[in-house]
Scaffold this motif. Structure first.
Motif, mmCIF file in Angstrom:
data_model
loop_
_atom_site.group_PDB
_atom_site.id
_atom_site.type_symbol
_atom_site.label_atom_id
_atom_site.label_comp_id
_atom_site.label_asym_id
_atom_site.label_seq_id
_atom_site.Cartn_x
_atom_site.Cartn_y
_atom_site.Cartn_z
ATOM 1 N N ASN A 65 0.804 -1.228 0.000
ATOM 2 C CA ASN A 65 0.000 0.000 0.000
ATOM 3 C C ASN A 65 0.835 1.274 0.000
ATOM 4 N N ARG A 66 2.101 1.152 0.342
ATOM 5 C CA ARG A 66 2.973 2.341 0.316
ATOM 6 C C ARG A 66 3.327 2.735 -1.120
ATOM 7 N N CYS A 67 3.219 1.783 -2.057
ATOM 8 C CA CYS A 67 3.636 2.057 -3.448
ATOM 9 C C CYS A 67 2.803 3.200 -4.026
ATOM 10 N N LEU A 68 3.469 4.086 -4.739
ATOM 11 C CA LEU A 68 2.795 5.255 -5.326
ATOM 12 C C LEU A 68 2.279 4.954 -6.726
ATOM 13 N N PHE A 69 2.519 3.741 -7.212
ATOM 14 C CA PHE A 69 2.085 3.314 -8.544
ATOM 15 C C PHE A 69 2.452 4.378 -9.586
ATOM 16 N N CYS A 70 3.723 4.687 -9.599
ATOM 17 C CA CYS A 70 4.228 5.797 -10.426
ATOM 18 C C CYS A 70 3.927 5.593 -11.910
ATOM 19 N N TYR A 71 3.590 6.701 -12.549
ATOM 20 C CA TYR A 71 3.476 6.697 -14.006
ATOM 21 C C TYR A 71 4.906 6.619 -14.540
ATOM 22 N N ASP A 72 5.154 5.844 -15.594
ATOM 23 C CA ASP A 72 6.497 5.726 -16.151
ATOM 24 C C ASP A 72 7.478 5.255 -15.054
ATOM 25 N N ALA A 73 7.052 4.251 -14.314
ATOM 26 C CA ALA A 73 7.767 3.844 -13.092
ATOM 27 C C ALA A 73 9.237 3.505 -13.335
ATOM 28 N N PRO A 74 10.136 4.155 -12.593
ATOM 29 C CA PRO A 74 11.572 3.875 -12.781
ATOM 30 C C PRO A 74 11.958 2.450 -12.396
ATOM 31 N N CYS A 75 11.176 1.845 -11.481
ATOM 32 C CA CYS A 75 11.511 0.477 -11.059
ATOM 33 C C CYS A 75 11.353 -0.524 -12.210
ATOM 34 N N ILE A 76 10.418 -0.240 -13.134
ATOM 35 C CA ILE A 76 10.252 -1.149 -14.295
ATOM 36 C C ILE A 76 11.486 -1.037 -15.187
ATOM 37 N N LYS A 77 11.898 0.215 -15.412
ATOM 38 C CA LYS A 77 13.058 0.433 -16.295
ATOM 39 C C LYS A 77 14.333 -0.148 -15.705
ATOM 40 N N ALA A 78 14.406 -0.167 -14.381
ATOM 41 C CA ALA A 78 15.635 -0.653 -13.743
ATOM 42 C C ALA A 78 15.720 -2.177 -13.729
ATOM 43 N N CYS A 79 14.612 -2.843 -14.035
ATOM 44 C CA CYS A 79 14.618 -4.313 -14.036
ATOM 45 C C CYS A 79 15.036 -4.800 -15.426
ATOM 46 N N PRO A 80 16.095 -5.585 -15.535
ATOM 47 C CA PRO A 80 16.522 -6.077 -16.855
ATOM 48 C C PRO A 80 15.427 -6.858 -17.586
ATOM 49 N N THR A 81 14.477 -7.454 -16.828
ATOM 50 C CA THR A 81 13.396 -8.185 -17.494
ATOM 51 C C THR A 81 12.117 -7.346 -17.572
ATOM 52 N N SER A 82 12.186 -6.081 -17.168
ATOM 53 C CA SER A 82 11.055 -5.136 -17.251
ATOM 54 C C SER A 82 9.784 -5.649 -16.569
ATOM 55 N N ILE A 83 9.922 -6.226 -15.394
ATOM 56 C CA ILE A 83 8.719 -6.654 -14.660
ATOM 57 C C ILE A 83 7.868 -5.414 -14.375
#
Ligand code: SF4
Length: 450
Positions: free
Chosen positions: A34-52
């Motif tokens: 619930n703490r996740c801000l569900f960011c638009y263009d989330a940097p965490c997706i880009k930082a994952c080599p498999t783009s989870i």
């Protein structure tokens, strides 16, 4: 003195228990999700080599849709369960979480990923439907992260896959090359079973390319071949004294811990570990946890250039390992064939080398370290003989590829045998890339024949 069986079974159990325990309750996971801000263009997706799609799987946890969450993870990374335990998340997804900018702890992405994937594996949820068989057959060399990820993606598309693995178990580096307090052998076996449970994947164990199978034979029998055999040979220090008893390479040390049982792995009183990569850390911390009295890590550059992450270094320090920066081994001394000490050379930093890091330059200062064991963790070398034998184009033994295709028709490659050794998650992505290229290749060949 180098000896095995230093600790009681209870102490081994405690020292090698899970370093990142899971959430204790569903509520605890949901609170963090619930703490996740569900960011638009989330940097965490880009930082994952498999783009989870991280915000998506976290949102699914919030709504108690664990099955959907596991599907989101596995769709991008079929080894998402293992990666949640071994990924250096502090430099990937969690390191890029926007909470870091607010000086607040990042979302525990790995722990949340573990939450969903562990439930999926425990319940044996089959989240992917294999398409009707196409009659096409692909051989995969290596049942490690690259090979398994390639095999799974091909199988989903109705291709029949045969994986040839030189060891007795699948999982590759996950099973044989990572500290036992991160993943257990049982978990690795369960993960391989879970991946192959989709069907259409058969693993043939103790089959090694160049020993009991040849590439030519595979190219004749299969529509395409994927090479994902990783790297294996430990880089030698190339200094006098490497032949003494008590000098061991980190890969075989870690391999033995995974295979022989903790009590059967001998370790010295005073251990020197050469290197500062993840394997060096895994070797140093495990030597300490096996009961070594003193473990000293030697690295020829400074903390700024070290290949491991700060979090990994912190684990080694918390375990009581010492670190000596700007130091390289010069000679190993011994008596009666056994290691007694190590002559170390003090280094300074010179001009940047090909890696972009300042290169270590020897000074005229040296010192002696009393040790009875030296663990070499100065990197691994590609299986150059296999690569050369099969006339694969390469750079210093690392296979050259173009969109995963090698210079040999119908032969593709990915993972450590191409990049020389990166993270498990990079190998998973390389397996996916290999499968994509193979599917295109098979489709093009089919069109040409029709
Ligand atoms: Fe959530 Fe952090 Fe990713 Fe934003 S960056 S979506 S807060 S995990």
């Amino acid at each position: 003195m180098i000896k095995a069986n230093r600790l009681s079974p209870e102490q081994y159990q405690e020292n090698f228990s899970d370093i990142h325990p899971p959430f204790e309750t569903k509520d605890a996971a949901i609170v963090e999700a619930n703490r996740c801000l569900f960011c638009y263009d989330a940097p965490c997706i880009k930082a994952c080599p498999t783009s989870i799609n991280v915000p998506k799987f976290i949102k699914q946890i919030v709504t108690d849709n664990v099955k959907g969450s596991a599907h989101t993870i596995f769709l991008s990374n079929i080894m998402g369960a293992g990666c949640s335990k071994v990924c250096p998340v502090e430099k990937l997804c969690e390191g890029s979480c926007v909470y870091n900018l607010m000086d607040e702890p990042p979302i525990p992405i790995a722990k949340l990923q573990r939450y969903s994937t562990e439930i999926a594996m425990k319940n044996k949820w089959q989240l992917f439907q294999r398409k009707e068989t196409t009659g096409k057959k692909v051989a995969v060399i290596g049942a490690g992260p690259a090979g398994l990820s390639c095999a799974h993606m091909l199988s989903r598309e109705g291709v029949d896959v045969t994986v040839f693995e030189k060891e007795k178990l699948g999982g590759g580096l996950m099973t044989y090359g990572i500290a036992a307090y991160k993943v257990t052998p049982q978990f690795c076996e369960d993960e391989v079973d879970y991946i192959t449970s989709i069907g259409g994947i058969s693993i043939k164990y103790e089959q090694e390319l160049g020993r009991n199978i040849t590439l030519q034979e595979l190219r004749e029998k299969f529509d395409a071949v994927f090479l994902g055999f990783g790297v294996g040979l430990a880089r030698q220090l190339e200094i006098p004294g490497e032949e003494f008893e008590g000098v061991e390479d980190a890969i075989s040390f870690i391999y033995n811990i995974r295979n022989k049982g903790f009590e059967n792995v001998a370790v010295g009183d005073k251990v020197a570990v050469i290197g500062m990569g993840m394997t060096a850390i895994d070797a140093a911390t495990q030597a300490k946890r096996l009961g070594a009295k003193e473990v000293t890590m030697l690295y020829r550059r400074t903390q700024e250039e070290m290949p491991c992450t700060q979090a990994e270094l912190d684990i080694a320090k918390l375990d009581g390992c010492n670190v000596i920066w700007l130091t390289a081994p010069k000679e190993i001394l011994g008596t009666e064939g056994k290691v007694t000490s190590l002559i170390a050379e003090v280094m300074e930093l010179g001009e940047p080398d090909a890696s972009g890091r300042r290169s270590p330059v020897p000074t005229d200062k040296q010192f002696i370290l009393e040790v009875d064991m030296v663990i070499k963790a100065a990197g691994q070398m590609p299986y150059e003989y296999v690569v050369m034998k099969h006339q694969l184009e390469n750079k210093n033994g690392k296979i050259s590829v173009n969109n995963a295709a090698t210079n040999l028709e119908g032969v593709f490659a990915g993972g450590d045998c191409v990049n020389g050794g990166k993270e498990v998650v990079d190998a998973v992505q390389a397996g996916k890339d290999g499968a994509t290229s193979i599917l295109e290749y098979i489709a093009t060949n089919a069109r040409m024949k029709s």
